[in-house]
Scaffold this active site. Structure first.
Site, PDB file in Angstrom:
ATOM      1  N   ARG A 140      23.716  43.599 -38.320  1.00 42.78           N
ATOM      2  CA  ARG A 140      23.751  42.674 -38.118  1.00 42.78           C
ATOM      3  C   ARG A 140      21.786  42.518 -37.974  1.00 42.78           C
ATOM      4  NH1 ARG A 140      22.343  40.278 -32.207  1.00 42.78           N
ATOM      5  NH2 ARG A 140      22.061  38.185 -32.868  1.00 42.78           N
ATOM      6  N   HIS A 184      15.737  33.821 -34.108  1.00 40.57           N
ATOM      7  CA  HIS A 184      16.159  35.354 -33.563  1.00 40.57           C
ATOM      8  C   HIS A 184      14.682  35.326 -32.802  1.00 40.57           C
ATOM      9  CE1 HIS A 184      17.885  38.893 -31.163  1.00 40.57           C
ATOM     10  NE2 HIS A 184      16.798  38.547 -30.663  1.00 40.57           N
ATOM     11  N   GLU A 213      20.719  33.860 -28.729  1.00 41.22           N
ATOM     12  CA  GLU A 213      20.744  33.712 -26.894  1.00 41.22           C
ATOM     13  C   GLU A 213      19.970  32.527 -26.788  1.00 41.22           C
ATOM     14  OE1 GLU A 213      18.359  37.332 -25.931  1.00 41.22           O
ATOM     15  OE2 GLU A 213      20.164  37.986 -26.441  1.00 41.22           O
ATOM     16  N   ASN A 252      26.427  38.649 -25.807  1.00 36.99           N
ATOM     17  CA  ASN A 252      25.104  39.650 -25.891  1.00 36.99           C
ATOM     18  C   ASN A 252      25.178  40.123 -24.403  1.00 36.99           C
ATOM     19  OD1 ASN A 252      24.561  39.018 -28.371  1.00 36.99           O
ATOM     20  ND2 ASN A 252      22.999  39.451 -28.422  1.00 36.99           N
ATOM     21  N   TYR A 256      24.215  42.915 -21.178  1.00 37.00           N
ATOM     22  CA  TYR A 256      23.546  43.940 -20.734  1.00 37.00           C
ATOM     23  C   TYR A 256      23.775  44.485 -19.695  1.00 37.00           C
ATOM     24  CZ  TYR A 256      20.815  43.590 -25.507  1.00 37.00           C
ATOM     25  OH  TYR A 256      20.449  43.335 -26.793  1.00 37.00           O
ATOM     26  N   GLU A 310      25.295  41.935 -29.394  1.00 40.24           N
ATOM     27  CA  GLU A 310      24.199  43.511 -28.632  1.00 40.24           C
ATOM     28  C   GLU A 310      24.923  44.030 -27.038  1.00 40.24           C
ATOM     29  OE1 GLU A 310      20.491  42.008 -27.412  1.00 40.24           O
ATOM     30  OE2 GLU A 310      20.455  40.341 -29.293  1.00 40.24           O
TER      31      GLU A 310
END
Ligand code: IFM
Length: 464
Positions: free
Chosen positions: A80, A124, A169, A296, A298, A360
């Site tokens: 990606r 991005h 995002e 994504n 985290y 991600e």
């Protein structure tokens, strides 16, 4: 599970890694690339922790063949990457820079020759500076320009790229870029942040329409949202309400319009006149049917009621007793909680059948090269192993997850932190541009070969 302690993934599971143009490419002024807001922002004193910028970064623009060879050696199934809008339309709109398109065309061919599927992100965070000069994302015209840019890229690459991600995002672009000012363009204005959120959403829908109009019928189009389960810091009503507000302002602000075609009523109550102004026609565009949602993940977010905080009277808390990376709490079960929630609240009822992807997941920890040239990043291996375990669990609970992308392939420019943080499976010596596959990279290659995960104590370290 096939044998004790070994988690098998479905055949064809997509194992990938992810990057973004500004974070790795360098070559900021090569072959007709225009200026982006990050070129401007990084040149403003005090914006970036180590005073650095992405002018050279990992020099991937010149070194991509060797980088792709390394991906092939590790057995990656997918890569990606994002396209730099200012390479394609240096002024943001109008005249197309063929050299920019040629670069990505070669990159796509290089991936396909190596048996790696390209997953292309159109945006991005590197908006052409020319569009910022005309008002940037708070202006609706920027959304329209994004539609035009998406059409140009889709027309050139659509014959070979099957998977498209419109935005990465949008929440970060809205809040870090326009409310907190920690990211480009460095604006601190609540109205601008929420207008940005609205226009990013509209631009997503316009990009979906543009891609569908120029790409073959089998094109798979989606968006990547950074989502996080929100937990209250305590069981008090005030903190519970704060958690609901934070979920609305960060997760649901994007999920609901894209997947349900509406803004939550509670969000309207919360934001009042600040609510992004989206007409029924806008909401129809935003909810243009998509094929997959990229997530994504985290960390989780723990919050408390904080009456003096802007936007929604919430403050984030770092719970004691948890393990932390250099940036975030380590909370693997959050990925299971998030995936099952998104599936239940949005996916299961989505009319056209939605697929999910983790686009991600990764960790920054201080990595160093040992005496023998190896990078023994065991904390990263443990993080990835525990998150993959939790993600596997979500799949057992019924979540249709097609793939997983580690952030990131090489260490790279980590935005406001510059080069002080390392997320890669591959270590980059920025002075020489030498690449060293970290132990986590070798470990991930074994996971891919096995199409599964060894969770026995010590098992993660066995292949090393
Ligand atoms: O480096 C970023 C990436 O650009 C977007 N998602 C989070 C990563 C780590 O902070």
């Amino acid at each position: 599970m096939t044998r004790k302690g070994f988690l098998t993934f479905p055949a064809g599971f997509i194992w990938g890694t992810a990057t973004a143009a500004y974070q790795i490419e360098g070559a900021w002024d090569k072959d007709g690339r225009g200026m982006s807001i990050w070129d401007t922002f990084t040149r403003q004193p005090g914006r970036i922790q180590d005073g650095s910028n992405g002018d050279v970064a990992c020099d991937h623009y010149h070194r991509w063949p060797a980088d792709l060879d390394l991906m092939a050696e590790l057995g990656l199934k997918a890569y990606r990457f994002s396209i730099a809008w200012p390479r394609i339309l240096p002024e943001g709109t109008g005249k197309v820079n063929q050299a920019g398109l040629d670069f990505y065309s070669r990159l796509v061919d290089g991936l396909l020759e190596r048996g790696i599927q390209p997953y292309v992100t159109l945006y991005h965070w590197d908006l052409p500076q020319a569009l910022q000069d005309q008002g940037g994302w708070p202006q609706r015209t920027t959304a329209e320009s994004f539609g035009e840019y998406s059409r140009v890229v889709g027309r050139r690459l659509g014959d070979r790229v099957q998977h498209w991600i419109t935005h990465n995002e949008p929440m970060v672009m809205a809040y870090l870029g326009h409310l907190l000012g920690q990211h480009a363009p460095g604006v601190q204005d609540l109205m601008a942040a929420l207008a940005t959120a609205g226009n990013l959403l509209v631009s997503h829908g316009l990009a979906v329409q543009a891609l569908r109009s120029v790409c073959p019928a089998n094109a798979q189009v989606g968006i990547t949202l950074n989502l996080s389960p929100v937990h209250p810091a305590s069981e008090t009503d005030l903190d519970r309400q704060a958690a609901l507000r934070h979920d609305l302002a960060t997760n649901r602000l994007f999920l609901d319009p894209v997947l349900k075609g509406s803004l939550p009523d509670e969000l309207a109550e919360l934001l009042g006149p600040l609510l992004p102004q989206l007409s029924p026609a806008d909401l129809k565009v935003i909810s243009e049917p998509i094929d997959f949602l990229g997530i994504n993940y985290y960390s989780r977010t723990v919050v408390r009621h904080a009456p003096d905080s802007p936007l929604h009277q919430v403050a984030q808390v770092q719970p004691s007793g948890s393990e932390y990376s250099q940036m975030w709490e380590i909370y693997p079960d959050g990925i299971r909680e998030l995936l099952t929630r998104v599936w239940k609240d949005y996916g299961a009822t989505y009319s056209r059948g939605l697929r999910l992807l983790v686009t991600e997941n990764g960790i920054c920890v201080p990595d160093g090269v040992d005496y023998d040239g190896r990078v023994r990043d065991y904390r990263r291996i443990r993080y990835l192993r525990d998150h993959l375990g939790a993600l596997w669990q979500a799949m057992q609970e019924g979540v249709p997850l097609d793939g997983y992308f580690v952030w990131s392939f090489p260490d790279n420019f980590e935005w406001a932190f510059g080069y002080t943080l390392r997320f890669g499976l591959v270590y980059v010596d920025y002075a020489t541009q030498q690449r060293i596959v970290k132990d986590s990279g070798h470990w991930y290659a074994k996971v891919i070969r096995d199409n599964g995960l060894d969770t026995r104590p010590g098992g993660a370290f066995l292949p090393l």
